[in-house]
Design an enzyme around this catalytic site. Structure first.
Site, PDB file in Angstrom:
ATOM      1  N   SER A  12       0.843  -1.191   0.000  1.00 48.14           N
ATOM      2  CA  SER A  12       0.000   0.000   0.000  1.00 48.14           C
ATOM      3  C   SER A  12       0.877   1.239   0.000  1.00 48.14           C
ATOM      4  O   SER A  12       1.641   1.476   0.944  1.00 48.14           O
ATOM      5  CB  SER A  12      -0.907   0.017   1.227  1.00 48.14           C
ATOM      6  OG  SER A  12      -1.527   1.279   1.359  1.00 48.14           O
ATOM      7  N   HIS A  37      -1.106  -1.252  -4.388  1.00 45.28           N
ATOM      8  CA  HIS A  37      -2.396  -0.958  -3.766  1.00 45.28           C
ATOM      9  C   HIS A  37      -2.494   0.533  -3.454  1.00 45.28           C
ATOM     10  O   HIS A  37      -1.591   1.111  -2.835  1.00 45.28           O
ATOM     11  CB  HIS A  37      -2.540  -1.766  -2.472  1.00 45.28           C
ATOM     12  CG  HIS A  37      -3.902  -1.707  -1.848  1.00 45.28           C
ATOM     13  ND1 HIS A  37      -4.941  -2.499  -2.273  1.00 45.28           N
ATOM     14  CD2 HIS A  37      -4.387  -0.953  -0.833  1.00 45.28           C
ATOM     15  CE1 HIS A  37      -6.003  -2.251  -1.531  1.00 45.28           C
ATOM     16  NE2 HIS A  37      -5.699  -1.303  -0.659  1.00 45.28           N
ATOM     17  N   ASP A  39      -4.918   3.341  -1.687  1.00 47.12           N
ATOM     18  CA  ASP A  39      -6.041   3.576  -0.772  1.00 47.12           C
ATOM     19  C   ASP A  39      -6.608   4.977  -0.985  1.00 47.12           C
ATOM     20  O   ASP A  39      -5.940   5.975  -0.728  1.00 47.12           O
ATOM     21  CB  ASP A  39      -5.572   3.445   0.685  1.00 47.12           C
ATOM     22  CG  ASP A  39      -5.270   2.008   1.060  1.00 47.12           C
ATOM     23  OD1 ASP A  39      -6.147   1.154   0.881  1.00 47.12           O
ATOM     24  OD2 ASP A  39      -4.155   1.743   1.538  1.00 47.12           O
ATOM     25  N   MET A  41      -9.338   7.660   0.183  1.00 50.55           N
ATOM     26  CA  MET A  41     -10.170   7.987   1.349  1.00 50.55           C
ATOM     27  C   MET A  41     -10.724   9.399   1.189  1.00 50.55           C
ATOM     28  O   MET A  41     -10.047  10.287   0.673  1.00 50.55           O
ATOM     29  CB  MET A  41      -9.355   7.897   2.635  1.00 50.55           C
ATOM     30  CG  MET A  41      -8.667   6.568   2.838  1.00 50.55           C
ATOM     31  SD  MET A  41      -7.730   6.522   4.393  1.00 50.55           S
ATOM     32  CE  MET A  41      -6.805   5.005   4.183  1.00 50.55           C
ATOM     33  N   HIS A  70      -8.492   0.942  -4.052  1.00 51.94           N
ATOM     34  CA  HIS A  70      -9.474   0.628  -3.008  1.00 51.94           C
ATOM     35  C   HIS A  70     -10.174   1.916  -2.604  1.00 51.94           C
ATOM     36  O   HIS A  70      -9.578   2.793  -1.983  1.00 51.94           O
ATOM     37  CB  HIS A  70      -8.731   0.003  -1.820  1.00 51.94           C
ATOM     38  CG  HIS A  70      -9.591  -0.304  -0.640  1.00 51.94           C
ATOM     39  ND1 HIS A  70      -9.045  -0.657   0.581  1.00 51.94           N
ATOM     40  CD2 HIS A  70     -10.936  -0.318  -0.462  1.00 51.94           C
ATOM     41  CE1 HIS A  70     -10.026  -0.868   1.442  1.00 51.94           C
ATOM     42  NE2 HIS A  70     -11.174  -0.650   0.833  1.00 51.94           N
ATOM     43  N   MET A  72     -12.398   3.949  -0.400  1.00 50.18           N
ATOM     44  CA  MET A  72     -13.046   4.101   0.904  1.00 50.18           C
ATOM     45  C   MET A  72     -13.756   5.450   0.879  1.00 50.18           C
ATOM     46  O   MET A  72     -13.394   6.395   1.579  1.00 50.18           O
ATOM     47  CB  MET A  72     -12.007   3.996   2.021  1.00 50.18           C
ATOM     48  CG  MET A  72     -11.511   2.572   2.228  1.00 50.18           C
ATOM     49  SD  MET A  72     -10.068   2.440   3.315  1.00 50.18           S
ATOM     50  CE  MET A  72      -8.764   2.632   2.081  1.00 50.18           C
ATOM     51  N   MET A 141     -11.461  -6.520   5.241  1.00 49.24           N
ATOM     52  CA  MET A 141     -10.730  -5.565   6.086  1.00 49.24           C
ATOM     53  C   MET A 141     -10.412  -6.227   7.422  1.00 49.24           C
ATOM     54  O   MET A 141     -11.309  -6.741   8.101  1.00 49.24           O
ATOM     55  CB  MET A 141     -11.564  -4.304   6.317  1.00 49.24           C
ATOM     56  CG  MET A 141     -11.862  -3.490   5.067  1.00 49.24           C
ATOM     57  SD  MET A 141     -10.374  -2.918   4.207  1.00 49.24           S
ATOM     58  CE  MET A 141      -9.597  -1.907   5.497  1.00 49.24           C
ATOM     59  N   ASP A 176      -6.690  -6.725   3.870  1.00 43.45           N
ATOM     60  CA  ASP A 176      -6.181  -5.364   4.002  1.00 43.45           C
ATOM     61  C   ASP A 176      -6.228  -4.953   5.464  1.00 43.45           C
ATOM     62  O   ASP A 176      -7.298  -4.776   6.037  1.00 43.45           O
ATOM     63  CB  ASP A 176      -7.034  -4.410   3.156  1.00 43.45           C
ATOM     64  CG  ASP A 176      -6.439  -3.006   3.076  1.00 43.45           C
ATOM     65  OD1 ASP A 176      -5.450  -2.722   3.789  1.00 43.45           O
ATOM     66  OD2 ASP A 176      -6.971  -2.193   2.302  1.00 43.45           O
TER      67      ASP A 176
END
Length: 229
Positions: A12, A37, A39, A41, A70, A72, A141, A176
């Site tokens: 990540s 990866h 992330d 957010m 990913h 979020m 998760m 994750d």
């Protein structure tokens, strides 16, 4: 992007040096990362704010493996095309992020990406039972989403349930949160095949000393040897 169940390590870049993303991505791939990866957010669905489509687009030329994005965020659907245009190979949405997850997964695939669905620790495996034919990846998760470096929450029973439900479908199980050499064999033995690791990969290394990244990746991979895959 072909399917196989070999263990994949997906560092990540939330744990990377923000001033050197291009070099960091090239370094982890050179040192054995299978996927990269990312992330995303929004400060709303989770209590942190990270990358948007323009950042992901900037990462894309440096990623030679698989860019695993990913989300979020909530809502998801208005941003699917933007992340497709940015070059995501896999786009994962949380089942908790909106009321129409079938529509979301269909839209992700329709935009030319692999479709992932993520489950927070409190969401049972059964929540995706009727989604598996629309899904290429289920992300379990093992921390509450929003921050890197959290303590691992044991979700092995959930992983085993998912592994049983998936059967012979070409669906990855991704983990994750809190993955390191101690926790990696627990989740791969239960049936996971994609391991997201942030601090466990980047700790101690840098773009000037990337061999540490390789050592950290190898420690995680070696820890999984002899598990179900």
């Amino acid at each position: 992007m072909s399917f196989d169940r070999k263990i994949k390590i997906a560092p990540s870049i939330l744990s990377a040096d923000f001033a050197n993303f291009g070099q960091e991505i090239r370094a982890i791939e050179a040192q054995g990362a299978d996927w990269v990866h990312v992330d995303v957010m929004d400060g709303h669905f989770v209590p942190n704010l990270t990358f948007g489509p323009q950042a992901v687009k900037a990462f894309r030329p440096h990623v030679k493996t698989v860019m695993d994005v990913h989300l979020m965020i909530a809502p998801v659907d208005p941003y699917i095309d933007a992340y497709a245009d940015a070059g995501a190979d896999v786009l994962t949405a949380h089942i908790e992020a909106g009321p129409h997850i079938h529509r979301t997964l269909q839209a992700i695939r329709g935009a030319g990406m692999k479709a992932g669905v993520a489950l927070n620790p409190g969401t049972p495996a059964e929540a995706v039972a009727h989604l598996l034919d629309l899904t290429d990846l289920v992300c379990v998760m093992t921390v509450n989403p929003g921050f890197g470096g959290q303590k691992f929450i044991d979700m092995t029973a959930k992983i085993r349930s998912l592994r049983s439900m998936i059967g012979d479908r070409p669906v990855h199980i991704e983990i994750d949160g809190g993955v390191d050499p101690a926790t990696a064999p627990l989740v791969t033995e239960a049936g996971a095949d994609v391991l997201v690791a942030g601090s466990a990969v980047f700790k101690g290394g840098s773009v000037n000393d990337p061999t540490v990244y390789g050592e950290n990746i190898r420690k995680i991979r070696t820890a999984t040897e002899g598990t179900w895959t």
